[in-house]
Write a protein that holds these residues in place. Structure first.
Motif, PDB file in Angstrom:
ATOM      1  N   HIS A   8       0.819  -1.207   0.000  1.00 55.14           N
ATOM      2  CA  HIS A   8       0.000   0.000   0.000  1.00 55.14           C
ATOM      3  C   HIS A   8       0.854   1.259   0.000  1.00 55.14           C
ATOM      4  O   HIS A   8       0.552   2.216  -0.713  1.00 55.14           O
ATOM      5  CB  HIS A   8      -0.935  -0.001   1.208  1.00 55.14           C
ATOM      6  CG  HIS A   8      -2.145  -0.851   1.027  1.00 55.14           C
ATOM      7  ND1 HIS A   8      -3.125  -0.555   0.121  1.00 55.14           N
ATOM      8  CD2 HIS A   8      -2.524  -2.005   1.627  1.00 55.14           C
ATOM      9  CE1 HIS A   8      -4.068  -1.477   0.175  1.00 55.14           C
ATOM     10  NE2 HIS A   8      -3.724  -2.361   1.082  1.00 55.14           N
ATOM     11  N   THR A  12       0.283   3.538  -3.308  1.00 58.89           N
ATOM     12  CA  THR A  12      -0.566   4.722  -3.156  1.00 58.89           C
ATOM     13  C   THR A  12       0.227   6.004  -2.992  1.00 58.89           C
ATOM     14  O   THR A  12      -0.336   7.085  -3.036  1.00 58.89           O
ATOM     15  CB  THR A  12      -1.492   4.572  -1.938  1.00 58.89           C
ATOM     16  OG1 THR A  12      -0.702   4.521  -0.751  1.00 58.89           O
ATOM     17  CG2 THR A  12      -2.333   3.331  -2.048  1.00 58.89           C
ATOM     18  N   THR A  13       1.541   5.916  -2.786  1.00 57.69           N
ATOM     19  CA  THR A  13       2.321   7.128  -2.579  1.00 57.69           C
ATOM     20  C   THR A  13       3.489   7.208  -3.534  1.00 57.69           C
ATOM     21  O   THR A  13       4.527   7.784  -3.237  1.00 57.69           O
ATOM     22  CB  THR A  13       2.836   7.208  -1.140  1.00 57.69           C
ATOM     23  OG1 THR A  13       3.682   6.077  -0.899  1.00 57.69           O
ATOM     24  CG2 THR A  13       1.697   7.192  -0.152  1.00 57.69           C
ATOM     25  N   PRO A 194      -8.911   8.400   4.755  1.00 58.32           N
ATOM     26  CA  PRO A 194      -7.995   7.894   3.727  1.00 58.32           C
ATOM     27  C   PRO A 194      -8.663   7.885   2.358  1.00 58.32           C
ATOM     28  O   PRO A 194      -9.897   7.907   2.261  1.00 58.32           O
ATOM     29  CB  PRO A 194      -7.701   6.471   4.193  1.00 58.32           C
ATOM     30  CG  PRO A 194      -8.929   6.067   4.953  1.00 58.32           C
ATOM     31  CD  PRO A 194      -9.430   7.328   5.626  1.00 58.32           C
ATOM     32  N   THR A 195      -7.853   7.841   1.314  1.00 58.23           N
ATOM     33  CA  THR A 195      -8.385   7.640  -0.039  1.00 58.23           C
ATOM     34  C   THR A 195      -8.044   6.244  -0.544  1.00 58.23           C
ATOM     35  O   THR A 195      -8.768   5.671  -1.346  1.00 58.23           O
ATOM     36  CB  THR A 195      -7.821   8.681  -1.026  1.00 58.23           C
ATOM     37  OG1 THR A 195      -6.387   8.575  -1.055  1.00 58.23           O
ATOM     38  CG2 THR A 195      -8.221  10.089  -0.612  1.00 58.23           C
ATOM     39  N   HIS A 196      -6.932   5.691  -0.067  1.00 55.36           N
ATOM     40  CA  HIS A 196      -6.521   4.348  -0.469  1.00 55.36           C
ATOM     41  C   HIS A 196      -6.075   3.497   0.728  1.00 55.36           C
ATOM     42  O   HIS A 196      -6.442   2.346   0.834  1.00 55.36           O
ATOM     43  CB  HIS A 196      -5.366   4.415  -1.477  1.00 55.36           C
ATOM     44  CG  HIS A 196      -5.683   5.196  -2.711  1.00 55.36           C
ATOM     45  ND1 HIS A 196      -6.559   4.739  -3.671  1.00 55.36           N
ATOM     46  CD2 HIS A 196      -5.243   6.392  -3.153  1.00 55.36           C
ATOM     47  CE1 HIS A 196      -6.649   5.620  -4.644  1.00 55.36           C
ATOM     48  NE2 HIS A 196      -5.858   6.635  -4.354  1.00 55.36           N
ATOM     49  N   ASP A 216      -2.484   9.844   2.786  1.00 50.35           N
ATOM     50  CA  ASP A 216      -2.990   9.664   1.426  1.00 50.35           C
ATOM     51  C   ASP A 216      -3.199  10.981   0.695  1.00 50.35           C
ATOM     52  O   ASP A 216      -2.928  11.089  -0.504  1.00 50.35           O
ATOM     53  CB  ASP A 216      -4.326   8.909   1.455  1.00 50.35           C
ATOM     54  CG  ASP A 216      -4.155   7.415   1.638  1.00 50.35           C
ATOM     55  OD1 ASP A 216      -3.004   6.935   1.629  1.00 50.35           O
ATOM     56  OD2 ASP A 216      -5.187   6.722   1.801  1.00 50.35           O
ATOM     57  N   ARG A 217      -3.684  11.992   1.405  1.00 47.69           N
ATOM     58  CA  ARG A 217      -4.020  13.258   0.764  1.00 47.69           C
ATOM     59  C   ARG A 217      -2.838  14.229   0.713  1.00 47.69           C
ATOM     60  O   ARG A 217      -2.922  15.273   0.051  1.00 47.69           O
ATOM     61  CB  ARG A 217      -5.209  13.910   1.479  1.00 47.69           C
ATOM     62  CG  ARG A 217      -6.474  13.069   1.395  1.00 47.69           C
ATOM     63  CD  ARG A 217      -7.627  13.653   2.199  1.00 47.69           C
ATOM     64  NE  ARG A 217      -8.741  12.734   2.257  1.00 47.69           N
ATOM     65  CZ  ARG A 217      -9.752  12.685   1.369  1.00 47.69           C
ATOM     66  NH1 ARG A 217      -9.760  13.548   0.369  1.00 47.69           N
ATOM     67  NH2 ARG A 217     -10.729  11.814   1.503  1.00 47.69           N
ATOM     68  N   SER A 243       3.126  11.241   0.713  1.00 51.44           N
ATOM     69  CA  SER A 243       3.148  10.258   1.807  1.00 51.44           C
ATOM     70  C   SER A 243       3.652  10.866   3.111  1.00 51.44           C
ATOM     71  O   SER A 243       4.504  10.291   3.783  1.00 51.44           O
ATOM     72  CB  SER A 243       3.979   9.025   1.422  1.00 51.44           C
ATOM     73  OG  SER A 243       5.334   9.335   1.194  1.00 51.44           O
TER      74      SER A 243
END
Length: 322
Positions: A8, A12-13, A194-196, A216-217, A243
């Motif tokens: 993750h 995601t980052t 969170p988004t992911h 996440d944002r 991140s």
């Protein structure tokens, strides 16, 4: 090593550090780059000693929370690691812990009497929550939190003694009284969610507000403490932080240092000015996780979660001259 956590973080980052901005009505003088970076301790990464938090003792030594080995440890001035406590595994081995799928010790704080407070998430209602460890004692849970929570950042308000806990998977900030007890939901909302993978992450109490990073944002929020102690309107103070994990204030107004996990960087953020990278991989950072500022000394923990390299604790000087 929990593969879910590495996957993750890496997926995601993976974006570059772009659009870094800081928002404020008052500009402040920038602090010069950090100088004299030095790795003061190397951790046993294969044994799960991945520092997710750091707090400084009066003598300059440090206490850390090791996320993967479920340990609270002391790092002496000479760089020796002394394990103070190891948390028990839940019956399922921790695989049902939200987020990483592994039971984890995360945020840590220290009170004047030497008591350490820390967070433990285990996907188990009998274990997840805020714990304390008195000098020479054994861990004791002082506040239970939902098993569906992944508790991450921990901050204490020196004025009231209240604790603020971030829940990264649920996107919440919880409040616990100075002596423990029932946890109360203090703040929530889309900007904490969170988004992911992980939302609300690092947390600090500073200048009449609770500040929270969202991994996440890529943002850092300021949430005012009202006269009643409730949460005021959320304000985005910095964005574009790839991140972003933990952060710490330099002591100069609202200026702060932010740990960017996947890029392995520390960024200086001065309100009204562009962000400035002050430490990176060349200084020994590998997946930067936690920050603490003690006077003119900055402590930086690296977890090496995705790099697989050196998990360590670094210090640097917060100078007054270029």
């Amino acid at each position: 090593m929990p593969k879910h956590l590495v996957f993750h973080l890496a997926v995601t980052t993976a974006g570059a550090l772009i659009g870094l901005t800081a928002v404020s009505s008052t500009a402040e003088a920038a602090v010069p780059p950090l100088s004299h970076p030095r790795i003061v301790a190397h951790f046993d990464r294969p044994a799960g000693q991945v520092a997710e938090s750091v707090v400084v003792r009066p003598n300059g030594s440090a206490d850390v929370g090791f996320i993967l080995s479920r340990q609270v440890a002391h790092v002496t001035l000479g760089g020796h690691v002394e394990v103070l406590a190891t948390m028990p595994l839940p019956a399922d081995g921790g695989v049902n812990t939200p987020g990483p799928g592994a039971a984890a010790v995360t945020g840590i704080e220290r009170t004047g009497d030497g008591t350490l407070y820390f967070l433990y998430s285990a996907g188990d209602a009998s274990l997840t929550g805020l714990w304390k460890l008195r000098p020479g004692g054994k861990p004791e849970r002082v506040a239970a939190l939902p098993a569906a929570s992944f508790l991450n950042g921990l901050a204490r308000d020196d004025r009231t003694g209240n604790f603020y806990l971030t829940d990264s998977t649920q996107g919440r900030v919880w409040q616990v009284g100075s002596h423990g007890g029932t946890a109360a939901l203090w703040a929530a909302g889309e900007d904490l969610a969170p988004t992911h993978f992980f939302g609300a992450n690092g947390v600090k109490v500073h200048n009449g507000a609770v500040w929270v990073s969202n991994l996440d944002r890529g943002t850092i929020l300021r949430i005012p403490l009202t006269e009643k102690g409730t949460a005021g309107p959320h304000q985005v103070m910095a964005s574009g932080l790839d991140s972003v994990d933990d952060f710490a204030f330099t002591g100069r107004g609202d200026q702060l240092l932010a740990a960017l996990n996947v890029p392995s960087k520390v960024v200086l953020i001065t309100p009204g000015k562009a962000g400035r990278i002050v430490l990176d991989e060349s200084d020994g950072l590998q997946n930067t996780t936690a920050l603490a500022v003690d006077g003119d000394t900055v402590y930086v923990a690296s977890g090496a979660l995705t790099t697989g390299g050196d998990a360590n604790l670094l210090t640097a000087h917060l100078g007054h001259h270029d």
